[in-house]
Design an enzyme around this catalytic site. Structure first.
Site, PDB file in Angstrom:
ATOM      1  CG  HIS A 299      63.501  94.830 111.178  1.00  0.00           C
ATOM      2  ND1 HIS A 299      62.400  95.562 111.555  1.00  0.00           N
ATOM      3  CD2 HIS A 299      63.021  93.729 110.533  1.00  0.00           C
ATOM      4  CE1 HIS A 299      61.295  94.940 111.142  1.00  0.00           C
ATOM      5  NE2 HIS A 299      61.649  93.834 110.523  1.00  0.00           N
ATOM      6  CD  GLU A 300      71.687  96.907 111.683  1.00  0.00           C
ATOM      7  OE1 GLU A 300      72.868  96.511 111.744  1.00  0.00           O
ATOM      8  OE2 GLU A 300      70.997  96.832 110.640  1.00  0.00           O
TER       9      GLU A 300
END
Length: 374
Positions: A299-300
């Site tokens: 996600h990052e």
């Protein structure tokens, strides 16, 4: 009534997006990595390379497929949407190649045990212990699944009329998402201050104002991708397994939500992270921690890299789900009411989580662009 009709897509897509040819070339060249993984498996299957060499090559290939787009995006001043699409495709490719390498290794081990007579299981399907072919790999890379196997359940035909209707609906909801972003979300975030640097009450007011439009955008995105696009793709490929999500909106705990809202990723995590961790003797809690850690990193990468901002907002948001798992389960057991966990899930999901994330990334992107233009 307050702002009039606002249609401005410059933040997400601008004229310079048409010049993002390095990102386009990077996306097209990602096809090299599945071919490299197939060649590695072919060499290992014919025993031309040692097992440890095959594992090392797969590690190099899967690592490169993720960091190659990161380098390209960071080197190029591209639009946010272009970078996000490239990282999204690269992340899916990484998940698929990890599954391909892991499953192919298991198939090789099983085939060797059969040859030695160590396995006498008559229920084994010969189709599922065959080595990979170019056709099986290409089909897998296009199919709406992240877990590799040599063959999949197939449907008999393609419903062309159904596909056309779904494509039209998908275009309509994509336009609706763009309208909500431009008309309702952009004015709110443009008139806000950084939630961690401004007035606390003002930040709460902005977050509450953002909660409804961001929730509608997320629901439209979910509907377009999981219900429409994945089913369209499955229909065109005659892919039989259509379980892309369950009724996550009825989740009694945060844990149930993460198990139901994205079934392809959930099945991948269970198959390639959770069960392997359990098999090597790790506890269930530690296996869940590693699963969330992998999800948080992806996600990052998908959000921070296109924005050129590395403050771990997305990473922290995903890892914050771990204490929420225990909180919702504890409250559900204490009050003996399944609605408690569902209310907490919706509160943190739609009222706090997503609007806060939008504000944090928007202001950080704007601050970075203003510093770059100086």
């Amino acid at each position: 009534m307050k702002y009039g009709l606002l249609i401005r897509a410059g933040f997400w897509f601008s004229a310079r997006s048409l010049g993002d040819w390095p990102l386009l070339m990077c996306c097209l060249t990602l096809a090299v990595f599945p071919l490299a993984a197939l060649m590695t498996e072919k060499l290992a299957q014919r025993k031309l390379i040692h097992e440890h060499v095959a594992i090392l090559l797969h590690i190099v290939i899967t690592t490169a497929v993720l960091f190659y787009p990161v380098v390209v995006i960071l080197k190029c001043e591209s639009a946010v949407l272009s970078g996000f699409l490239l990282m999204f495709i690269a992340s899916i490719t990484w998940l698929k190649l990890v599954s391909f390498a892991h499953t192919s290794y298991d198939i090789r081990i099983l085939s060797k045990s059969i040859e030695k007579g160590a396995t006498q299981d008559t229920s084994l399907d010969e189709e599922n212990i065959k080595g990979p072919t170019i056709n099986s790999v290409v089909y897998f890379m296009l199919a709406p699944t992240l877990c590799y196997q040599p063959s999949y359940p197939r449907t008999a035909c393609i419903r062309k009329g159904w596909v056309t209707r779904q494509l039209i609906i998908c275009l309509v909801f994509t336009g609706l998402m763009g309208f909500i972003i431009e008309q309702y979300i952009n004015p709110i975030v443009q008139n806000s201050k950084h939630p961690l640097k401004g007035n606390f009450l003002d930040a709460i007011e902005r977050v509450l104002k953002l909660s409804v439009p961001t929730l509608y955008v997320w629901l439209c995105m979910f509907y377009c991708f999981f219900h429409l696009w994945l089913n369209i793709l499955a229909e065109l490929l005659c892919f039989g397994d259509r379980e892309f999500y369950k009724d996550w909106w009825n989740a009694k705990t945060v844990e149930e939500y993460w198990r139901m809202w994205n079934m392809p990723v959930h099945k991948w995590i269970v198959r390639h992270i959770y069960f392997p961790c359990i098999r090597i003797g790790l506890s269930k809690g530690f296996a869940i921690l590693i699963s969330f850690l992998v999800s948080a990193v992806l996600h990052e990468l998908c959000i921070a890299v296109p924005c050129h901002i590395f403050k771990l907002w997305a990473f922290s948001g995903i890892m914050f789900q771990i204490p929420l798992l225990f909180l919702t389960k504890y409250l559900q057991d204490k009050f003996k009411n399944t609605m408690v966990g569902n209310m907490i899930f919706w509160f943190f999901f739609s009222i706090v989580g997503q609007p806060m994330c939008v504000l944090l990334y928007y202001h950080d992107v704007m601050n970075r662009q203003s510093q770059t233009n100086r």
